[in-house]
Design a protein around this motif. Structure first.
Motif, PDB file in Angstrom:
ATOM      1  N   VAL A 107      -2.042 -14.730  27.872  1.00  0.00           N
ATOM      2  CA  VAL A 107      -2.988 -15.312  28.829  1.00  0.00           C
ATOM      3  C   VAL A 107      -3.533 -14.259  29.791  1.00  0.00           C
ATOM      4  CG1 VAL A 107      -1.824 -17.551  28.760  1.00  0.00           C
ATOM      5  CG2 VAL A 107      -1.190 -15.916  30.509  1.00  0.00           C
ATOM      6  N   THR A 108      -4.633 -14.632  30.459  1.00  0.00           N
ATOM      7  CA  THR A 108      -5.188 -13.749  31.482  1.00  0.00           C
ATOM      8  C   THR A 108      -4.353 -13.875  32.757  1.00  0.00           C
ATOM      9  OG1 THR A 108      -6.632 -15.517  32.184  1.00  0.00           O
ATOM     10  CG2 THR A 108      -7.572 -13.930  30.668  1.00  0.00           C
ATOM     11  N   VAL A 109      -4.169 -12.784  33.435  1.00  0.00           N
ATOM     12  CA  VAL A 109      -3.464 -12.831  34.731  1.00  0.00           C
ATOM     13  C   VAL A 109      -4.327 -12.101  35.762  1.00  0.00           C
ATOM     14  CG1 VAL A 109      -1.078 -13.112  33.963  1.00  0.00           C
ATOM     15  CG2 VAL A 109      -2.079 -10.848  34.012  1.00  0.00           C
ATOM     16  N   PRO A 110      -4.227 -12.517  37.023  1.00  0.00           N
ATOM     17  CA  PRO A 110      -5.107 -11.934  38.035  1.00  0.00           C
ATOM     18  C   PRO A 110      -4.702 -10.510  38.411  1.00  0.00           C
ATOM     19  CG  PRO A 110      -3.576 -13.470  39.038  1.00  0.00           C
ATOM     20  CD  PRO A 110      -3.347 -13.554  37.562  1.00  0.00           C
TER      21      PRO A 110
ATOM     22  N   PRO B  94       9.214 -15.767  29.503  1.00  0.00           N
ATOM     23  CA  PRO B  94       7.964 -15.649  30.246  1.00  0.00           C
ATOM     24  C   PRO B  94       7.108 -14.473  29.812  1.00  0.00           C
ATOM     25  CG  PRO B  94       9.832 -15.850  31.739  1.00  0.00           C
ATOM     26  CD  PRO B  94      10.380 -15.808  30.358  1.00  0.00           C
TER      27      PRO B  94
ATOM     28  N   THR C 218      12.258 -21.843  23.773  1.00  0.00           N
ATOM     29  CA  THR C 218      10.975 -21.509  24.399  1.00  0.00           C
ATOM     30  C   THR C 218      10.834 -20.004  24.514  1.00  0.00           C
ATOM     31  OG1 THR C 218      11.692 -23.236  25.873  1.00  0.00           O
ATOM     32  CG2 THR C 218       9.539 -22.273  26.303  1.00  0.00           C
TER      33      THR C 218
ATOM     34  N   GLN D  25       5.039 -15.452  26.744  1.00  0.00           N
ATOM     35  CA  GLN D  25       3.962 -16.387  27.037  1.00  0.00           C
ATOM     36  C   GLN D  25       2.884 -15.708  27.878  1.00  0.00           C
ATOM     37  OE1 GLN D  25       6.087 -19.844  28.652  1.00  0.00           O
ATOM     38  NE2 GLN D  25       5.822 -20.868  26.682  1.00  0.00           N
ATOM     39  N   THR D  26       3.296 -14.851  28.806  1.00  0.00           N
ATOM     40  CA  THR D  26       2.349 -14.150  29.669  1.00  0.00           C
ATOM     41  C   THR D  26       1.419 -13.252  28.861  1.00  0.00           C
ATOM     42  OG1 THR D  26       4.003 -14.155  31.400  1.00  0.00           O
ATOM     43  CG2 THR D  26       2.180 -12.650  31.691  1.00  0.00           C
TER      44      THR D  26
ATOM     45  N   PRO E 168      15.457 -33.907  11.455  1.00  0.00           N
ATOM     46  CA  PRO E 168      14.253 -33.168  11.824  1.00  0.00           C
ATOM     47  C   PRO E 168      14.601 -31.729  12.176  1.00  0.00           C
ATOM     48  CG  PRO E 168      14.399 -35.238  13.023  1.00  0.00           C
ATOM     49  CD  PRO E 168      15.695 -35.052  12.325  1.00  0.00           C
ATOM     50  N   PRO E 169      13.707 -30.806  11.904  1.00  0.00           N
ATOM     51  CA  PRO E 169      13.998 -29.409  12.227  1.00  0.00           C
ATOM     52  C   PRO E 169      14.170 -29.205  13.728  1.00  0.00           C
ATOM     53  CG  PRO E 169      11.706 -29.718  11.574  1.00  0.00           C
ATOM     54  CD  PRO E 169      12.399 -31.008  11.327  1.00  0.00           C
ATOM     55  N   THR E 170      14.839 -28.155  14.055  1.00  0.00           N
ATOM     56  CA  THR E 170      15.111 -27.880  15.465  1.00  0.00           C
ATOM     57  C   THR E 170      14.054 -26.941  16.018  1.00  0.00           C
ATOM     58  OG1 THR E 170      17.432 -28.074  14.967  1.00  0.00           O
ATOM     59  CG2 THR E 170      16.879 -27.044  17.045  1.00  0.00           C
ATOM     60  N   ALA E 171      13.610 -27.247  17.224  1.00  0.00           N
ATOM     61  CA  ALA E 171      12.585 -26.411  17.857  1.00  0.00           C
ATOM     62  C   ALA E 171      13.170 -25.056  18.209  1.00  0.00           C
ATOM     63  CB  ALA E 171      12.071 -27.086  19.113  1.00  0.00           C
ATOM     64  N   PRO E 172      12.410 -23.997  17.986  1.00  0.00           N
ATOM     65  CA  PRO E 172      12.915 -22.691  18.427  1.00  0.00           C
ATOM     66  C   PRO E 172      12.985 -22.666  19.944  1.00  0.00           C
ATOM     67  CG  PRO E 172      10.618 -22.536  17.742  1.00  0.00           C
ATOM     68  CD  PRO E 172      11.066 -23.926  17.445  1.00  0.00           C
TER      69      PRO E 172
END
Lengths: 485, 76
Positions: free
Chosen positions: B37-40, B30, B27, B33-34, B21-25
């Protein structure tokens, strides 16, 4: 008549307490539990980050049961005989004593009505290397696990103070876990404590879970109303993770937990590896392994229990695709369809199916959360079933009189994100209903008026109040029965 | 005369080499990923621990929770 309750967790203890209150004296209430203590599990999170002593979340059951007139057997239930046997007609439970000076002895406890509230078996064995007993990860599932986890964390903090970097991995240890909420609370409390100890800059925090998106919580996520928007819980939760600098790996099934790394499989079939210095990973749950036999001694476990070991109740267990799941599939009375004097509550009842959409990787590995049955719903179900059983024991009805469907019940959940009375926070979330009902609420499956979420200090104050209030209720202190479930 | 390779059996499917199976890149860090998304804002973060505002929210959230509890006790 005699009511026997198997288990003294949140659901079983609630059922036994209310049954005792409502049943007049000639009737007996008996609790069978392998542990001598009650554990307010939601506060184990604070024990596991070292801000609360384990003695604050447990108490001895025997003195309270003695005071209230509930018989207590410290034993694990092994076999249910719902038809009795060739020697006695009355149904009974075969038990193996674990305390009270009778360790290792076997016994038979007859019943007229039985409420199965055994909770789950913590199935750490489902993933090689998972769990604190012989594995490489920590847990918050019991007060003992939480205490050990706190000690390990303290040691990691000491290392960081000396300048070492540490990677913390928090989440679920298998593709079919539930209780993502508890792992979420641990991740956020951990991050808060690392900041409190001044070592956050030395820590990498990584979340790994079987959720398709953050904020699924085994409930297929939710749309929450807050700040003038109806927001998917994935957006709400991702914002909280991003704000705290916690990386996340979703859609993951852990294949192996080694001393310093986990091997995982993602829903798209790819394999990955994540290193760690400290891992808190929750196990999947299964039934506790109770068996049932008929009058002749033939095994009828398959009749009474579902394949996962949880007890069959009045749910619709017909296998259907996700698109055809209905709110009406979920049980209302929690009565076993074969033996009408058997009931199952809390985690012990077999749900008809998951709430989150089931998914499998190309290798066929199921990677999706199983449905939560803990906290507020489990105590509400325990109370409703106790009410029905009491009515039946008193001859007021031949059928259960109270319903508590998770598809018609809401939940109020307070997820701690940091324990400090002035700087702590918690996410306060309400959902209605727990199981989406797309016939009633076609747009989101839930009532957007009553599905709400926000994070703040007020949530932490509520969490503290709940800790004291529910421990008071569990100890059956003055006015305990007035505290709402 | 060069020897010809025997023809492949018409019934046997071509054998594919075993594939892992292929290997996950790794993660995403931060900051990546940030970015999604919305941040306060600082004001929102302040309100989350502002004592007066949180006292008000304490009342509001409790009322919301009591409402859910009373709705849930109607059974189903």
């Amino acid at each position: 008549m005699r009511l026997v309750v198997l288990g003294a967790g949140i659901s079983g203890h609630t059922a036994a307490s209310f049954a005792r209150r409502w049943l007049p004296d000639p009737h007996e209430v008996v609790v069978i539990s392998p542990k001598a203590t009650y554990n307010w599990i939601p506060s184990n999170i604070w024990v596991a980050v070292g801000v609360l002593d384990a003695r604050k979340v447990v108490f001895e059951l025997a003195p309270i049961y003695e005071r209230e007139g509930i018989q207590f057997h410290q034993a694990s239930a092994e076999v249910i005989h719902p038809q009795g046997d060739l020697e006695q007609d009355q149904p009974f439970v075969e038990v193996l004593y674990t305390g009270q000076g009778r360790q290792g002895q076997r016994g038979r406890i007859p019943y007229d009505y039985l409420i199965n509230a055994t909770g789950p078996r913590l199935n750490f064995g489902a993933t090689p290397g998972l769990g604190p007993d012989g594995g490489h990860s920590w847990s918050v599932c019991t007060e003992t696990h939480a205490t050990d986890t706190a000690a390990a964390l303290k040691e990691r903090i000491a290392r960081m103070r000396k300048g070492e970097r540490q990677t913390f991995l928090v989440g679920t240890g298998h593709g079919q876990c539930t209780c993502q909420g508890a792992a979420f609370e641990y991740a956020f409390n951990l991050e808060f404590e690392l900041r409190h100890h001044g070592v956050r800059d030395k820590a990498d925090l990584v979340w790994i879970a079987n959720e398709y998106e953050l904020g699924d919580f085994g409930m297929n996520g939710m749309h929450i109303k807050h700040g003038g928007y109806i927001t998917p819980s994935s957006v709400f939760t991702a914002s909280l993770f991003a704000e705290r600098g916690i990386r996340w790996i979703n859609r993951a099934h852990l294949r192996d937990v080694q001393q310093d790394r986990v091997q995982y499989e993602l829903l798209d079939g790819t394999l990955g590896e994540q290193g760690f210095d400290f891992a808190m990973l929750l196990p999947p749950f299964s039934g506790v392994g109770l068996r049932a036999v008929d009058r002749e001694g033939l095994d009828i476990t398959d009749t009474v229990f579902a394949g996962n070991g949880f007890m069959k109740v009045d749910a619709d267990y017909t296998q259907r695709p996700f698109e055809q799941w209905r709110a009406a599939d979920w049980p209302r009375t929690y009565q076993n369809p074969t033996f009408r004097n058997l009931f199952a509550v809390g985690i012990a009842f077999a749900p008809p199916h998951a709430i989150s959409r089931p998914r499998r990787s190309p290798q066929g590995t199921p990677i999706s959360p199983t449905p939560p049955r803990t906290g507020m719903p489990s105590s509400a179900i325990g109370k409703a079933v106790a009410h029905s059983v009491v009515d039946m024991m008193l001859g007021l009805s031949e059928v259960p009189t109270h319903n508590a469907s998770m598809a018609a019940m809401g939940a109020a959940c307070v997820a701690s994100a940091g324990a400090n009375p002035l700087t702590g926070t918690a996410a306060s979330i309400t959902v209605f209903p727990i199981v989406p009902d797309f016939e009633r609420y076609p747009e989101y499956g839930r009532d957007p008026k009553h599905t709400f979420g926000e994070i703040g200090l007020a949530g932490h104050w509520i969490k503290i109040a709940l800790h004291h209030m529910f421990l008071h209720q569990a100890r059956m202190g003055p006015g305990w029965h007035l505290i709402p479930e | 005369m060069p020897q010809q390779a025997p023809p492949a059996s018409p019934t046997a499917p071509p054998t594919a080499p075993p594939t892992a199976p292929p290997t996950a890149p790794p993660t995403a860090p931060p900051e990546i990923q940030t970015a999604q998304v919305t941040v306060p804002t600082a004001w929102t973060r302040h309100l989350r621990v502002n004592l007066l505002w949180q006292l008000w929210r304490f009342i509001v959230i409790n009322l919301k929770m009591l409402r859910i509890i009373s709705m849930s006790h109607r059974g189903g």
